[in-house]
Design a protein around this motif. Structure first.
Motif, PDB file in Angstrom:
ATOM      1  N   LYS A 189     -16.634  12.992  -7.817  1.00  0.00           N
ATOM      2  CA  LYS A 189     -17.852  12.764  -7.045  1.00  0.00           C
ATOM      3  C   LYS A 189     -18.136  13.915  -6.079  1.00  0.00           C
ATOM      4  O   LYS A 189     -19.250  14.437  -6.029  1.00  0.00           O
ATOM      5  CB  LYS A 189     -17.738  11.440  -6.266  1.00  0.00           C
ATOM      6  N   THR A 190     -17.117  14.296  -5.334  1.00  0.00           N
ATOM      7  CA  THR A 190     -17.285  15.393  -4.384  1.00  0.00           C
ATOM      8  C   THR A 190     -17.626  16.685  -5.120  1.00  0.00           C
ATOM      9  O   THR A 190     -18.498  17.458  -4.712  1.00  0.00           O
ATOM     10  CB  THR A 190     -15.999  15.563  -3.548  1.00  0.00           C
ATOM     11  N   LEU A 191     -16.957  16.874  -6.230  1.00  0.00           N
ATOM     12  CA  LEU A 191     -17.181  18.068  -7.045  1.00  0.00           C
ATOM     13  C   LEU A 191     -18.634  18.130  -7.542  1.00  0.00           C
ATOM     14  O   LEU A 191     -19.287  19.170  -7.483  1.00  0.00           O
ATOM     15  CB  LEU A 191     -16.221  17.994  -8.237  1.00  0.00           C
ATOM     16  N   ILE A 248     -23.096  12.964   2.482  1.00  0.00           N
ATOM     17  CA  ILE A 248     -22.186  12.140   3.272  1.00  0.00           C
ATOM     18  C   ILE A 248     -21.061  11.701   2.355  1.00  0.00           C
ATOM     19  O   ILE A 248     -21.204  10.777   1.557  1.00  0.00           O
ATOM     20  CB  ILE A 248     -22.945  10.959   3.883  1.00  0.00           C
ATOM     21  N   ASP A 249     -19.955  12.432   2.443  1.00  0.00           N
ATOM     22  CA  ASP A 249     -18.828  12.136   1.568  1.00  0.00           C
ATOM     23  C   ASP A 249     -18.008  11.025   2.214  1.00  0.00           C
ATOM     24  O   ASP A 249     -18.007  10.887   3.430  1.00  0.00           O
ATOM     25  CB  ASP A 249     -17.978  13.406   1.385  1.00  0.00           C
ATOM     26  N   GLU A 250     -17.330  10.261   1.401  1.00  0.00           N
ATOM     27  CA  GLU A 250     -16.599   9.090   1.904  1.00  0.00           C
ATOM     28  C   GLU A 250     -17.522   8.256   2.793  1.00  0.00           C
ATOM     29  O   GLU A 250     -17.199   7.944   3.940  1.00  0.00           O
ATOM     30  CB  GLU A 250     -15.343   9.533   2.655  1.00  0.00           C
ATOM     31  N   GLY A 251     -18.676   7.950   2.213  1.00  0.00           N
ATOM     32  CA  GLY A 251     -19.742   7.287   2.956  1.00  0.00           C
ATOM     33  C   GLY A 251     -19.359   5.955   3.569  1.00  0.00           C
ATOM     34  O   GLY A 251     -19.940   5.534   4.569  1.00  0.00           O
TER      35      GLY A 251
HETATM   36 MG   LIG Z   1     -14.484  12.742  -2.785  1.00  0.00          MG
END
Ligand SMILES: [Mg+2]
Ligand SMILES: Nc1ncnc2c1ncn2[C@@H]1O[C@H](COP(=O)(O)OP(=O)(O)OP(=O)(O)O)[C@@H](O)[C@H]1O
Length: 348
Positions: free
Chosen positions: A84-86, A136-139
């Motif tokens: 997801k982050t990638l 917003i990562d790790e939302g």
């Molecule tokens: Mg992530």
């Protein structure tokens, strides 16, 4: 966006905005591209369309139905370590938009009123950076309906409300909000409503696992004894991140072996290490002993994600086209145990 431009923006920033500047990512400095990620074509296409359309062609959204019915944001959800982050980084790279990455620690604050000031700063800074993807990562750390243990429930609620106000007040399309989480079931309902597009990033099936291994091992020399096909078969439940860890562990096992050989070396000539290491199946066996599938320790989370997906997931493409499920439009029905997926794999 360039470094010089960012410097100029920094000068105009107020105290709360300044604290967020470390989260600014300039597209030309991102190395991740979509080629480094194994993801369904549909996911990549949806990501590209949603972000680039609204950011790169804002005029197309300035009139007609799109003017009033714009898409305010996008949610990426799925088990941990699935990319997801990638994907978010690749989106920023591809669209050329500046990315403002925000974490829970950036906005959550124990002191009364500080959290809201941080939230205001997110939006005012995004405006200065536009076109900008606010990621917003790790939302769940910000938008969890319950709040975390450090912040009191009431002040957490106030923080979310502030966010929603700013979000609704965003009257241009200069910023696009993207939220990623592996705990979508924790998200506040009002936040979910503002994220009408929800993309599942699922655990990889066999073919995907093979492709992911290939991505991570592309610059390694593999001995004939190594079969990535077999390795992919033997790794149900492994996420992309687990597979990367397997690759790293195999390379480390090889280095350990090289060192042992060097230590045993006797004779006049000094030992020379091989120019490039060669990974054998033995190294991968060692790696598999060390790295297990991380999700298997937490099956309750997987089933909670599954529940969320059934209720809120973006499933339009699914009913129309079964091939939307196979990565890259493959029609192969995998033998993977369906327990290892959020969504069932359907035959087409
Ligand atoms: Mg992530
Ligand atoms: N689909 C994939 N293709 C290639 N590599 C992957 C994939 N998924 C994960 N990886 C590898 O695992 C690492 C971690 O992935 P990433 O941080 O994007 O996962 P995530 O979905 O954001 O996880 P989390 O929910 O824990 O934040 C990546 O840097 C990459 O090396």
């Amino acid at each position: 966006m360039t470094k010089e431009k960012l410097k100029a923006i920094r000068k105009s920033c107020k105290q709360h905005e300044k604290k967020l500047l470390s989260g600014v990512v300039i597209p030309s400095e991102i190395r991740t591209t979509f080629n480094d990620i194994r993801a369904p074509k549909e996911t990549v296409e949806a990501l590209k369309t949603l972000t680039s359309l609204s950011l790169i062609r804002p005029e197309a959204f300035s009139y007609g139905v799109l003017a009033t019915d714009k898409i305010p944001g996008l949610l990426l959800y799925g088990p941990p370590g699935t990319g997801k982050t990638l994907l978010a980084r690749a989106v920023a790279k591809e669209s050329g938009a500046t990315m403002l990455q925000i974490s829970g620690a950036d906005v959550n604050d124990m002191f009364v009123g500080e959290g809201e000031k941080n939230v205001k700063a997110v939006f005012s800074l995004a405006k200065k950076l536009s076109p900008c993807v606010v990621f917003i990562d790790e939302g769940d750390s910000i938008f969890s309906s319950r709040g975390d243990s450090k912040t009191r429930a009431a002040s957490h609620r106030e923080l979310i409300n502030q966010f929603l106000r700013e979000w609704d007040g965003m009257n241009d399309l200069s910023a696009f909000i993207m939220v990623a989480t592996n705990r979508p079931f924790d998200l506040d309902e009002a936040v979910l409503r503002r994220l009408p597009r929800r993309l599942l990033v699922d655990l990889p099936v066999e073919k995907d696992r093979e492709a992911i291994l290939k991505i991570h091992l592309k610059d390694e020399i593999l001995d004939q004894s190594v079969s990535l096909e077999k390795l992919a078969k033997d790794t149900p439940f492994y996420s992309g991140s687990d597979l990367k860890n397997v690759s790293v562990a195999a390379a480390m096992a090889c280095i350990r072996e090289e060192n042992e050989i060097a230590a045993k070396h006797t004779g006049e000539e000094p030992h020379v290490f091989p120019e490039k290491r060669i990974l054998t199946s033995k190294h991968f066996d060692k790696a598999m002993e060390e790295i297990s599938a991380s999700i298997s320790e937490d099956m309750s989370t997987l089933s909670a994600i599954r529940k969320f997906d059934e209720k809120y997931g973006d499933r339009k493409g699914r009913r129309k086209k079964a091939s939307a499920l196979g990565f890259g439009g493959t029609t192969v029905v995998e033998k993977d145990s369906e327990a290892a997926r959020v969504r069932k794999i359907e035959a087409s």
